[in-house]
Scaffold this active site. Structure first.
Site, short mmCIF file in Angstrom:
data_model
loop_
_atom_site.label_atom_id
_atom_site.label_comp_id
_atom_site.label_asym_id
_atom_site.label_seq_id
_atom_site.Cartn_x
_atom_site.Cartn_y
_atom_site.Cartn_z
N LEU A 13 0.83 -1.20 0.00
CA LEU A 13 0.00 0.00 0.00
C LEU A 13 0.86 1.25 0.00
O LEU A 13 0.54 2.23 -0.70
CB LEU A 13 -0.93 -0.01 1.22
CG LEU A 13 -1.82 1.22 1.40
CD1 LEU A 13 -2.71 1.44 0.17
CD2 LEU A 13 -2.66 1.08 2.66
N ASP A 38 12.27 3.89 11.93
CA ASP A 38 11.76 2.89 12.88
C ASP A 38 10.66 3.56 13.68
O ASP A 38 10.93 4.37 14.56
CB ASP A 38 12.90 2.42 13.78
CG ASP A 38 12.43 1.43 14.84
OD1 ASP A 38 11.22 1.06 14.84
OD2 ASP A 38 13.25 1.05 15.69
N ILE A 39 9.41 3.24 13.36
CA ILE A 39 8.30 3.93 14.03
C ILE A 39 8.15 3.53 15.49
O ILE A 39 7.36 4.14 16.22
CB ILE A 39 6.97 3.74 13.28
CG1 ILE A 39 6.59 2.26 13.17
CG2 ILE A 39 7.03 4.40 11.90
CD1 ILE A 39 5.20 2.03 12.57
N THR A 101 -7.66 -2.37 10.41
CA THR A 101 -8.09 -3.65 9.86
C THR A 101 -9.49 -4.03 10.31
O THR A 101 -9.95 -3.62 11.37
CB THR A 101 -7.11 -4.76 10.31
OG1 THR A 101 -7.60 -6.04 9.87
CG2 THR A 101 -6.99 -4.80 11.82
N TYR A 125 -3.49 -10.26 16.36
CA TYR A 125 -3.30 -9.21 15.37
C TYR A 125 -4.37 -8.13 15.51
O TYR A 125 -4.06 -6.93 15.53
CB TYR A 125 -3.33 -9.82 13.97
CG TYR A 125 -3.32 -8.79 12.86
CD1 TYR A 125 -2.16 -8.09 12.55
CD2 TYR A 125 -4.46 -8.53 12.12
CE1 TYR A 125 -2.15 -7.15 11.53
CE2 TYR A 125 -4.46 -7.60 11.10
CZ TYR A 125 -3.30 -6.91 10.81
OH TYR A 125 -3.29 -5.97 9.81
N TRP A 151 -8.43 -7.66 3.08
CA TRP A 151 -8.28 -8.47 1.87
C TRP A 151 -7.54 -7.70 0.78
O TRP A 151 -7.92 -7.72 -0.40
CB TRP A 151 -9.65 -8.93 1.37
CG TRP A 151 -10.35 -9.94 2.24
CD1 TRP A 151 -10.29 -10.01 3.61
CD2 TRP A 151 -11.21 -10.99 1.82
NE1 TRP A 151 -11.07 -11.03 4.07
CE2 TRP A 151 -11.66 -11.66 3.00
CE3 TRP A 151 -11.67 -11.43 0.59
CZ2 TRP A 151 -12.53 -12.75 2.95
CZ3 TRP A 151 -12.54 -12.51 0.55
CH2 TRP A 151 -12.96 -13.16 1.71
#
Length: 295
Positions: A13, A38-39, A101, A125, A151
């Protein structure tokens, strides 16, 4: 000139987002890959966010089954790192669009989930992503946006469509589950919609909160595999339906991941297109190098 920061810019994405934004001469875009930023490092995040008008965070731990084995590590990326970004944005007066998500929902409904549906993640998750959602709501109540997707498939990373077409070269028949319902979503189409949301947010025309960034309609993994085979010029009858219990996974999957899209109307924007029309567009897109290009 408006300045945007895309984190996780090396992913599927993220790369599509950078491509869409790259066509906009009115924007200055900073594309930060995992190697660039590096977040999980609060100091690095503060430095990266400074001077930007809006951040779109596509960086994430995406291995659902591995999250089941190490929830703390998944939460560090999907939850606490998002809090780092939200805190830096709050300090700098920067808007944030966080990608989340469908897995934050229970997945046991029979009608599309509205944006304000009760939260009930069924796996590690989903719980890790929920921590990120809650951080955005808490730290950026007026300038934070959460876009839930599901998806995803696209040209720049591992995904179901690419996997099915790769397996088609190795097996005559493929058994694919037909009891999980969702909305296949082309990552490039989502990127276009995220940029539209960013424009509306910067113009003060988009209410903060949760939006659902999935394609319209619904199908199953079996239905998606058949559609992909057909578009690739393969015999869809090579796909055979089966049930999820034939393929046990460490992390439970929601049986119903269909999301409603009513909040886009508040911004004056249409939701994403129907999943099948988006899949057709993906197969005919000139964007390289599509993994579904079959000889």
């Amino acid at each position: 000139m408006t300045r945007l920061l895309v984190t996780g810019a090396g992913g599927m994405l993220g790369r599509d987002l950078v491509a869409v934004l790259g066509a906009r001469p009115d924007l200055k875009v900073t594309a930060a890959t995992r190697a660039d930023l590096d977040i999980t490092d609060p100091a690095a995040v503060r430095t990266a966010v400074a001077g930007h008008d809006l951040v779109i965070n596509t960086g994430a731990w995406t291995n659902v089954d591995a999250a089941e084995a190490d929830e703390a590590a998944a939460t560090a990326v999907n939850g606490h790192a998002v809090a780092n970004l939200a805190a830096a944005c709050a300090t700098d007066g920067t808007r944030l669009i966080q990608i989340s998500t469908d897995y934050v929902l229970a997945g046991n409904a029979d009608t599309p989930y509205p944006e304000d549906a009760p939260i009930a993640p069924v796996n590690a998750y989903g719980r890790s992503k929920l921590v990120g959602e809650q951080a955005v709501a808490r730290l950026l109540p007026d300038t934070g946006y959460v876009v839930r997707t599901a998806w995803l498939y696209g040209a720049h990373g591992p995904n179901f469509v690419a996997t099915m077409l790769r397996l088609a070269t190795q097996h005559e028949h493929l058994d694919v589950v037909d009891d999980q319902h969702g909305q296949p979503t082309w990552s490039y189409a989502l990127a276009e919609r995220l940029v539209a949301l960013a424009d509306a947010a910067l113009a003060g025309q988009a209410p903060p909160g949760v939006y659902h960034g999935t394609c319209a309609g619904q199908t199953t993994w079996y239905g998606l595999a058949r559609a992909a085979f057909t578009l690739a010029g393969l015999d869809p009858d090579r796909i055979r339906p089966t049930t999820s219990d034939r393929y046990p996974r460490p992390a439970p999957r929601p049986a119903y991941s269909v999301l409603g899209h009513n909040r886009w109307a508040a911004v004056g924007l249409p939701p994403l297109p129907d999943w099948h029309s988006a899949l057709v567009d993906a197969f005919h897109s000139p964007a390289p190098p599509a993994p579904w290009k079959v000889a």
